[in-house]
Design a protein around this motif. Sequence first.
Motif, PDB file in Angstrom:
ATOM      1  N   CYS A 308       0.840  -1.208   0.000  1.00 34.07           N
ATOM      2  CA  CYS A 308       0.000   0.000   0.000  1.00 34.07           C
ATOM      3  C   CYS A 308       0.865   1.245   0.000  1.00 34.07           C
ATOM      4  N   ASP A 309       1.875   1.272   0.852  1.00 29.88           N
ATOM      5  CA  ASP A 309       2.764   2.428   0.938  1.00 29.88           C
ATOM      6  C   ASP A 309       3.484   2.666  -0.374  1.00 29.88           C
ATOM      7  N   ARG A 310       3.941   1.602  -1.014  1.00 34.55           N
ATOM      8  CA  ARG A 310       4.702   1.758  -2.253  1.00 34.55           C
ATOM      9  C   ARG A 310       3.830   2.231  -3.403  1.00 34.55           C
ATOM     10  N   VAL A 311       2.622   1.690  -3.543  1.00 39.38           N
ATOM     11  CA  VAL A 311       1.782   2.113  -4.668  1.00 39.38           C
ATOM     12  C   VAL A 311       1.329   3.552  -4.487  1.00 39.38           C
ATOM     13  N   VAL A 312       1.137   3.972  -3.243  1.00 43.84           N
ATOM     14  CA  VAL A 312       0.823   5.383  -3.001  1.00 43.84           C
ATOM     15  C   VAL A 312       2.038   6.249  -3.356  1.00 43.84           C
ATOM     16  N   THR A 313       3.231   5.801  -2.973  1.00 49.26           N
ATOM     17  CA  THR A 313       4.454   6.529  -3.304  1.00 49.26           C
ATOM     18  C   THR A 313       4.642   6.659  -4.807  1.00 49.26           C
ATOM     19  N   PHE A 314       4.291   5.608  -5.547  1.00 52.16           N
ATOM     20  CA  PHE A 314       4.481   5.617  -6.993  1.00 52.16           C
ATOM     21  C   PHE A 314       3.321   6.261  -7.742  1.00 52.16           C
ATOM     22  N   GLY A 315       2.346   6.821  -7.036  1.00 53.72           N
ATOM     23  CA  GLY A 315       1.337   7.651  -7.685  1.00 53.72           C
ATOM     24  C   GLY A 315       0.072   6.966  -8.134  1.00 53.72           C
ATOM     25  N   ALA A 316      -0.352   5.900  -7.437  1.00 54.18           N
ATOM     26  CA  ALA A 316      -1.638   5.280  -7.780  1.00 54.18           C
ATOM     27  C   ALA A 316      -2.765   6.292  -7.638  1.00 54.18           C
ATOM     28  N   ALA A 317      -3.754   6.208  -8.515  1.00 49.33           N
ATOM     29  CA  ALA A 317      -4.870   7.153  -8.456  1.00 49.33           C
ATOM     30  C   ALA A 317      -5.835   6.798  -7.325  1.00 49.33           C
ATOM     31  N   ARG A 318      -6.150   5.477  -7.197  1.00 49.92           N
ATOM     32  CA  ARG A 318      -7.103   5.030  -6.192  1.00 49.92           C
ATOM     33  C   ARG A 318      -6.586   3.747  -5.555  1.00 49.92           C
ATOM     34  N   LEU A 319      -6.823   3.606  -4.261  1.00 48.39           N
ATOM     35  CA  LEU A 319      -6.380   2.423  -3.534  1.00 48.39           C
ATOM     36  C   LEU A 319      -7.488   1.951  -2.614  1.00 48.39           C
ATOM     37  N   LEU A 320      -7.880   0.680  -2.760  1.00 49.42           N
ATOM     38  CA  LEU A 320      -8.832   0.045  -1.859  1.00 49.42           C
ATOM     39  C   LEU A 320      -8.072  -0.948  -0.990  1.00 49.42           C
ATOM     40  N   ILE A 321      -8.122  -0.753   0.333  1.00 50.17           N
ATOM     41  CA  ILE A 321      -7.444  -1.631   1.277  1.00 50.17           C
ATOM     42  C   ILE A 321      -8.481  -2.539   1.920  1.00 50.17           C
ATOM     43  N   LEU A 322      -8.290  -3.840   1.793  1.00 47.14           N
ATOM     44  CA  LEU A 322      -9.173  -4.823   2.420  1.00 47.14           C
ATOM     45  C   LEU A 322      -8.413  -5.528   3.540  1.00 47.14           C
ATOM     46  N   GLU A 323      -9.004  -5.550   4.738  1.00 45.43           N
ATOM     47  CA  GLU A 323      -8.319  -6.101   5.904  1.00 45.43           C
ATOM     48  C   GLU A 323      -9.369  -6.550   6.914  1.00 45.43           C
ATOM     49  N   ASN A 324      -9.149  -7.714   7.539  1.00 47.51           N
ATOM     50  CA  ASN A 324     -10.136  -8.197   8.505  1.00 47.51           C
ATOM     51  C   ASN A 324      -9.812  -7.817   9.945  1.00 47.51           C
ATOM     52  N   SER A 325      -8.685  -7.150  10.166  1.00 48.71           N
ATOM     53  CA  SER A 325      -8.322  -6.672  11.500  1.00 48.71           C
ATOM     54  C   SER A 325      -8.549  -5.172  11.580  1.00 48.71           C
ATOM     55  N   GLU A 326      -9.447  -4.736  12.443  1.00 40.86           N
ATOM     56  CA  GLU A 326      -9.741  -3.309  12.548  1.00 40.86           C
ATOM     57  C   GLU A 326      -8.525  -2.499  12.993  1.00 40.86           C
ATOM     58  N   PRO A 327      -7.770  -2.912  14.039  1.00 41.22           N
ATOM     59  CA  PRO A 327      -6.587  -2.121  14.424  1.00 41.22           C
ATOM     60  C   PRO A 327      -5.559  -2.011  13.296  1.00 41.22           C
ATOM     61  N   ALA A 328      -5.343  -3.123  12.586  1.00 42.97           N
ATOM     62  CA  ALA A 328      -4.376  -3.082  11.492  1.00 42.97           C
ATOM     63  C   ALA A 328      -4.848  -2.170  10.372  1.00 42.97           C
ATOM     64  N   SER A 341      -0.411  12.309   0.045  1.00 45.98           N
ATOM     65  CA  SER A 341      -0.385  12.014  -1.383  1.00 45.98           C
ATOM     66  C   SER A 341      -1.734  12.384  -2.012  1.00 45.98           C
ATOM     67  N   GLU A 342      -1.786  12.263  -3.341  1.00 46.71           N
ATOM     68  CA  GLU A 342      -3.020  12.554  -4.059  1.00 46.71           C
ATOM     69  C   GLU A 342      -3.849  11.289  -4.302  1.00 46.71           C
ATOM     70  N   THR A 343      -3.391  10.169  -3.816  1.00 49.44           N
ATOM     71  CA  THR A 343      -4.127   8.910  -3.997  1.00 49.44           C
ATOM     72  C   THR A 343      -5.413   8.918  -3.179  1.00 49.44           C
ATOM     73  N   GLN A 344      -6.516   8.548  -3.812  1.00 48.23           N
ATOM     74  CA  GLN A 344      -7.781   8.399  -3.093  1.00 48.23           C
ATOM     75  C   GLN A 344      -7.788   7.045  -2.400  1.00 48.23           C
ATOM     76  N   ILE A 345      -7.831   7.064  -1.077  1.00 50.52           N
ATOM     77  CA  ILE A 345      -7.703   5.841  -0.289  1.00 50.52           C
ATOM     78  C   ILE A 345      -9.049   5.471   0.321  1.00 50.52           C
ATOM     79  N   GLU A 346      -9.447   4.220   0.099  1.00 50.40           N
ATOM     80  CA  GLU A 346     -10.655   3.668   0.716  1.00 50.40           C
ATOM     81  C   GLU A 346     -10.256   2.412   1.472  1.00 50.40           C
ATOM     82  N   ALA A 347     -10.713   2.292   2.696  1.00 56.91           N
ATOM     83  CA  ALA A 347     -10.371   1.144   3.534  1.00 56.91           C
ATOM     84  C   ALA A 347     -11.653   0.459   3.991  1.00 56.91           C
TER      85      ALA A 347
END
Length: 638
Positions: A308-328, A341-347
């Motif tokens: 996630c960190d790398r794709v945001v660093t490299f300029g991804a337009a949109r990122l959807l993060i799927l995770e089953n641990s709420e703290p993580a 960054s300018e990446t639109q992040i959805e978790a």
Amino acid sequence: MTRSLNWRRIAIVIHDLAMTVAAVLATFLVRFEAEGLAARLPNLKQLLPFIAVYALVVYWLFGLYRAQWRFASLPDLLNILRAATVMAVSMLALDYVLLSPKFYGTFFFGKITIALYWLLQIAFLVGPRAAYRYFRHARAQIDVRSADSRPTLIIGVANEVDSLLRGIESGAIKKIRPVGILSPADSEQKQFLRGVPVLGYPQDFDRIVRSLAGQDIEVRRVIATPSALEPDRHLEAPLMRARQLGIPISRMPALAESGDRPQLAPIDVEDLLLRPSAKIDYGRLETFVRGKSIVVTGGGGSIGSEICDRVVTFGAARLLILENSEPALHAIVERLNAKASETQIEARLADVRDRDRMIELIGAHKPDLVFHAAALKHVPVLEQDWTEGIRTNIFGSINVADAAVAAKAAAMVMISTDKAIEPVSVLGATKRFAEMYCHALDAELSDGKTVSPTRMVSVRFGNVLASNGSVVPKFKAQIEAGGPVTVTHPDMVRYFMTIREACDLVITAASHALRDTAAAVSIYLLNMGQPVRIVDLAERMIRLVGLEPKRDIDIVFTGVRPGERLHEKMFAQEEPTADIGISGIVAARPAPPLLDVLRRQMAALEAAVRKRDHDAARVVFAELSADLAEMPKVAAAQ
């Protein structure tokens, strides 16, 4: 800030034009006696405005106004030499024009005058810049020698140390006073680098610290450059001695990780473990990722969060993060939001076992790329709870792969493991099954002539340093508790790689799969270098904190655990490999299994898991592959 910079550039323009006029006038005053000067002065007054305007254009073309004086260097001097030469040659051409009887009738400047002008023009442009550079350097030295600056020894070769010293001089790195350099190079001994002496070799650390103490210089920090930390430098001894003396140790970051402002970082065992890192083509990665829509499953884990960190660093337009641990999930979102960054992040909270939710969320996001990092990975845990490993690592991976195909993603990249090669554990067997499904699906989606909208790619690598549950954090905790450090077997070896390097190579493999579709490669292996003995790793970590193994901290061997083997494998015998021309990555080319066969085995495996029928699971794996048949033999039935 922009207005200030504009005014500064205007001031430089005015200065350079004034210096040009001054150089011309000074040339004529030095070159001609009163009579010759008086004859030329009226025409000179008419020419000076044209010379100034022409100089403005020449200096602009050579970029004299884009360089900051505080960082004036040889390239800036060369630009001034080029600009002054163009001005002198132009004057020579003008002189031949003025030779005409219609103008001046004789040489107005003359060759000696033009040569003298060339020298004076260079001096008038270089002099103020050099003076300003020295003024800023003197101010920086005052800061370096201030009472709160720490006398520092630097370990490394000249070219890397020079970059560090420049950072100190410019003020980018503060509160550091270099008092000496320890270089491993013979050619650099007894020399000075930017005024700092090379006092000896890294192995001379203890002697040099005592020598400086005799000169009332107390070394209060040690900084190591990247090359000094390479395994063949054997830096453990001086670093252990520094720890024993209570001297803080820092490392200078490599250019790839330093960003806009160099930041010194503590030295960890990871810095001493690794073979030289693979050369990453960051331009390729940025071109590949920029503007894309990306999904990362398991985005809160060690590998997933770094992807996630790398794709945001490299300029991804949109990122959807799927995770089953709420703290993580919360932690990775906070980390990414801090990057501005300018990446639109959805978790989203989601479990890869939930097939309908995977298809819904991935389909709604319409991704270009899906990185599947969600997995259960701890060998002893999965040996006991083998059904959970099957549900997540096999059926969860199938859900994500099918969802990526349904969403028409360009590629789905599954993070696999070297334990999938001739597996002897639940982890290896489940990952191998997931690989086979992706490999078979990739083959079916391609008709041999046209490539499907979705490529299925698996990337294998070994242990990742400092990842959740890895041996490094475990050893750190044991050392902090005073020991003992527990190692399973004295001959246990593993391959290691940093999280950053592994994730960059994963993205590189994905770029190859989509760029070189004719190769139809679906399984990639990261080159992990030479394996590391776990007991050697434990000893290095103990020494790094200034202690002696087996004297200050005991090492205890606890025995090989179920599902473990002493030596991990990088390649299976039945898997031919091929070089793809990318450093750090090779391709495996096994024959793809039939998808229909896999689906029948999946149904049988699902029934065995539902009934918790260990023997039935064994039969399923045995029928599918002689390798996978090993899984139930080492698993404990529930």
